[in-house]
Write a protein that holds these residues in place. Sequence first.
Motif, PDB file in Angstrom:
ATOM      1  N   PHE A   9       0.831  -1.210   0.000  1.00  0.00           N
ATOM      2  CA  PHE A   9       0.000   0.000   0.000  1.00  0.00           C
ATOM      3  C   PHE A   9       0.863   1.257   0.000  1.00  0.00           C
ATOM      4  N   HIS A  10       1.863   1.284   0.887  1.00  0.00           N
ATOM      5  CA  HIS A  10       2.697   2.469   1.050  1.00  0.00           C
ATOM      6  C   HIS A  10       3.402   2.835  -0.253  1.00  0.00           C
ATOM      7  N   HIS A  11       3.925   1.848  -0.948  1.00  0.00           N
ATOM      8  CA  HIS A  11       4.664   2.138  -2.173  1.00  0.00           C
ATOM      9  C   HIS A  11       3.738   2.524  -3.328  1.00  0.00           C
ATOM     10  N   VAL A  12       2.541   1.981  -3.369  1.00  0.00           N
ATOM     11  CA  VAL A  12       1.571   2.424  -4.384  1.00  0.00           C
ATOM     12  C   VAL A  12       1.217   3.896  -4.143  1.00  0.00           C
ATOM     13  N   ALA A  13       0.965   4.248  -2.880  1.00  0.00           N
ATOM     14  CA  ALA A  13       0.636   5.634  -2.540  1.00  0.00           C
ATOM     15  C   ALA A  13       1.824   6.561  -2.789  1.00  0.00           C
ATOM     16  N   LEU A  14       3.012   6.105  -2.426  1.00  0.00           N
ATOM     17  CA  LEU A  14       4.214   6.925  -2.554  1.00  0.00           C
ATOM     18  C   LEU A  14       4.578   7.169  -4.017  1.00  0.00           C
ATOM     19  N   LEU A  15       4.459   6.139  -4.846  1.00  0.00           N
ATOM     20  CA  LEU A  15       4.920   6.220  -6.233  1.00  0.00           C
ATOM     21  C   LEU A  15       3.799   6.505  -7.229  1.00  0.00           C
ATOM     22  N   GLY A  16       2.551   6.447  -6.756  1.00  0.00           N
ATOM     23  CA  GLY A  16       1.426   6.841  -7.611  1.00  0.00           C
ATOM     24  C   GLY A  16       0.923   5.787  -8.568  1.00  0.00           C
ATOM     25  N   VAL A  55      -4.535   6.131 -10.360  1.00  0.00           N
ATOM     26  CA  VAL A  55      -4.945   5.627  -9.050  1.00  0.00           C
ATOM     27  C   VAL A  55      -4.854   6.793  -8.067  1.00  0.00           C
ATOM     28  N   GLN A  56      -5.905   7.017  -7.300  1.00  0.00           N
ATOM     29  CA  GLN A  56      -5.912   8.112  -6.334  1.00  0.00           C
ATOM     30  C   GLN A  56      -6.276   7.590  -4.950  1.00  0.00           C
ATOM     31  N   GLY A  61      -7.446   6.393   2.587  1.00  0.00           N
ATOM     32  CA  GLY A  61      -6.102   6.113   2.099  1.00  0.00           C
ATOM     33  C   GLY A  61      -5.111   7.195   2.501  1.00  0.00           C
ATOM     34  N   HIS A  62      -5.544   8.456   2.433  1.00  0.00           N
ATOM     35  CA  HIS A  62      -4.679   9.564   2.848  1.00  0.00           C
ATOM     36  C   HIS A  62      -4.296   9.425   4.316  1.00  0.00           C
ATOM     37  N   GLN A  63      -5.273   9.085   5.139  1.00  0.00           N
ATOM     38  CA  GLN A  63      -5.010   8.952   6.572  1.00  0.00           C
ATOM     39  C   GLN A  63      -4.058   7.799   6.862  1.00  0.00           C
TER      40      GLN A  63
END
Length: 288
Positions: A9-16, A55-56, A61-63
């Motif tokens: 999850f973290h890397h999907v959010a970090l890298l977009g 992907v947003q 997800g932000h939290q």
Amino acid sequence: MRHSQLKAFHHVALLGGFSRAAEALHLTQPAISEQVRKLEQQHDVLLFSRDRKRVQLTEAGHQLFLRTKQYFEIELQIHDYLTETSAAVHGTLRIVADSAHHVTDILRLYRQRYPNVTLSLRVGNTEEILEELRAYNAEIGVAGSPSPGKDMDMLDLGATEIIGFASKDLLPAGKTSVTLKELATMPLIFREVGSKTREKLVQEAAKQGITLLPAIEAEGREAGREVVASGAGIGFVSRAEFGSDARLVPLKIDGLNINMSESLVHLSQRRDVKVIRSFMDCARSLQG
């Protein structure tokens, strides 16, 4: 909840994106997608809104992303602690400053001492700087706030008076000062709301019964400088930030006795992050 699910999850959010995360973690995209799907399914939460183009993060997800930033930083700190005696300082140090003038000497020394650290410097006003630090989007802030909050560690960089500045052609030759009353009749170039320089100037004028309003509001210090240089009006900075510009002349503001303090700030709970600790050590050594 598994560590691998949080990491995916973290890397999907970090890298977009899922494909970028898969590449970074040396896994297949279906494997990354499955880890995130299981995390969402097990906790009945939607972390990403997905369509064909991008992907947003959802609000949930932000939290979670804010918390995984903290989680994986602690993991890095543990690694650094266990290898303290042999590990060189490396990584990325992100600095957000209201003006680069206040950290140029520190940056020069830091690069000499820690060549393996990648430095990034961007500009923001005090409010934006503190928000970025609290969101883990930067490590160090350079802000004009004497009291950034109990969650911040601070190193005072000193204070200088607030002055005006104008293009050489705007005012009569030889004019080196203005009064607050004069300023109220002139076109003023203000930074955006959130600028401490603007806030202090307006508040002090109001105490003297004078209202100062912007003719133009410029986003960022450099934008404001260029607008002033065009002859559009008078801008304001601390004397330390005026620098040298052949197009501009400084103006003392008569009847105004306020200083602009500058501080290095970072989140207190991140003081043991190596790049933060080493940068603050450089700053203190220069002061010493």
